[in-house]
Design an enzyme around this catalytic site. Structure first.
Site, PDB file in Angstrom:
ATOM      1  N   GLN A  62       5.034   3.516   0.633  1.00  0.00           N
ATOM      2  CA  GLN A  62       3.751   3.910   1.220  1.00  0.00           C
ATOM      3  C   GLN A  62       3.906   5.203   2.013  1.00  0.00           C
ATOM      4  OE1 GLN A  62       1.329   0.798   3.198  1.00  0.00           O
ATOM      5  NE2 GLN A  62       2.857  -0.622   2.397  1.00  0.00           N
TER       6      GLN A  62
HETATM    7  P1  GTP Z   1       6.291  -0.777  -2.047  1.00  0.00           P
HETATM    8  O1  GTP Z   1       7.196  -1.783  -1.444  1.00  0.00           O
HETATM    9  O2  GTP Z   1       4.895  -0.835  -1.505  1.00  0.00           O
HETATM   10  O3  GTP Z   1       6.839   0.609  -1.987  1.00  0.00           O
HETATM   11  O4  GTP Z   1       6.136  -1.143  -3.631  1.00  0.00           O
HETATM   12  P2  GTP Z   1       7.297  -1.470  -4.679  1.00  0.00           P
HETATM   13  O5  GTP Z   1       7.698  -0.214  -5.365  1.00  0.00           O
HETATM   14  O6  GTP Z   1       8.388  -2.256  -4.059  1.00  0.00           O
HETATM   15  O7  GTP Z   1       6.524  -2.347  -5.771  1.00  0.00           O
HETATM   16  P3  GTP Z   1       6.609  -3.941  -5.970  1.00  0.00           P
HETATM   17  O8  GTP Z   1       7.960  -4.336  -6.455  1.00  0.00           O
HETATM   18  O9  GTP Z   1       6.080  -4.600  -4.759  1.00  0.00           O
HETATM   19  O10 GTP Z   1       5.613  -4.120  -7.209  1.00  0.00           O
HETATM   20  C1  GTP Z   1       4.253  -3.715  -7.142  1.00  0.00           C
HETATM   21  C2  GTP Z   1       3.459  -4.457  -8.196  1.00  0.00           C
HETATM   22  O11 GTP Z   1       3.843  -4.046  -9.512  1.00  0.00           O
HETATM   23  C3  GTP Z   1       3.665  -5.973  -8.173  1.00  0.00           C
HETATM   24  O12 GTP Z   1       2.429  -6.606  -8.412  1.00  0.00           O
HETATM   25  C4  GTP Z   1       4.631  -6.217  -9.319  1.00  0.00           C
HETATM   26  O13 GTP Z   1       4.501  -7.496  -9.895  1.00  0.00           O
HETATM   27  C5  GTP Z   1       4.189  -5.157 -10.312  1.00  0.00           C
HETATM   28  N1  GTP Z   1       5.260  -4.740 -11.228  1.00  0.00           N
HETATM   29  C6  GTP Z   1       6.521  -4.376 -10.919  1.00  0.00           C
HETATM   30  N2  GTP Z   1       7.213  -4.034 -12.010  1.00  0.00           N
HETATM   31  C7  GTP Z   1       6.371  -4.176 -13.057  1.00  0.00           C
HETATM   32  C8  GTP Z   1       6.506  -3.956 -14.474  1.00  0.00           C
HETATM   33  O14 GTP Z   1       7.535  -3.541 -15.011  1.00  0.00           O
HETATM   34  N3  GTP Z   1       5.386  -4.195 -15.228  1.00  0.00           N
HETATM   35  C9  GTP Z   1       4.212  -4.635 -14.697  1.00  0.00           C
HETATM   36  N4  GTP Z   1       3.205  -4.844 -15.522  1.00  0.00           N
HETATM   37  N5  GTP Z   1       4.061  -4.853 -13.376  1.00  0.00           N
HETATM   38  C10 GTP Z   1       5.123  -4.625 -12.565  1.00  0.00           C
END
Ligand code: GTP
Ligand code: MG
Length: 172
Positions: A62
């Site tokens: 974020q």
């Molecule tokens: P921050 O902690 O806010 O920086 O986000 P992040 O990069 O850690 O993302 P996070 O792992 O929380 O995933 C964000 C969303 O994307 C979640 O709803 C996951 O389920 C979804 N997601 C993650 N990887 C994939 C993927 O390969 N395919 C799909 N369709 N959704 C995914």
């Protein structure tokens, strides 16, 4: 190479790209989280793979937390940069953040730090190919350090091990 088979890695990229989901997939079943929520600040995650004990700094993507990334540039041996392949509107923002990190003094002075880019969410119909993302990020101009782009699906695990395998080869 790394000492005692231990490596600290920084996991960065925009919010919602899938960083925490990717790291969760690497954890042993008893350590896996059932529900993944947006990361606040950062979390430290540990997992073992390819003979390496990884300590991963899972940073929040974020905007208001991105200034925390630079505090972890000092003691890392590798970087994982995660892209949401379906988010074509923000690819340019991801590029800006990647460039900013690479031209920071701490990182620029250590060309031996490899960068693994996960072109994540490859399962979505609107997702860009890893070639397109590679072009969008201008990876070809990163000539002074090892980098690799790997398409992945963090929900099924597709591509994740291949990516970490490449990173491990660079570290050992
Ligand atoms: P921050 O902690 O806010 O920086 O986000 P992040 O990069 O850690 O993302 P996070 O792992 O929380 O995933 C964000 C969303 O994307 C979640 O709803 C996951 O389920 C979804 N997601 C993650 N990887 C994939 C993927 O390969 N395919 C799909 N369709 N959704 C995914
Ligand atoms: Mg997260």
């Amino acid at each position: 190479g790394i000492r005692k088979g231990e490596a600290n890695i920084l996991v960065v990229g925009l919010d919602n790209s899938g960083k925490t989901t990717i790291l969760n997939a690497f954890k042993s079943p008893e350590n896996k989280s059932e529900e993944i929520v947006p990361t606040v600040g950062f979390n430290v995650e540990k997992f073992k793979m390819d003979k390496i004990s990884f300590t991963a700094f899972d940073m929040s993507g974020q905007g208001r937390y991105r200034n925390l990334w630079e505090h972890y540039y000092k003691n890392i041996q590798g970087i994982i940069f995660v892209i949401d392949s379906s988010d074509s509107l923000r690819l340019v923002v991801a590029k800006e953040e990647l460039d900013l990190m690479l031209k920071s003094e701490e990182i620029e002075s250590k060309p031996n730090i490899p960068v693994l880019i996960f072109a994540n969410k490859m399962d979505l119909v609107e997702s860009m190919s890893s070639v397109k993302i590679s072009q969008g990020l201008g990876l070809a101009s990163m000539k002074n350090r090892p980098w690799h782009i790997q398409a992945s699906n963090a929900l099924t695990g597709e591509g994740l091990h291949e990516g970490i395998q490449w990173l491990s080869e660079q570290l050992l």
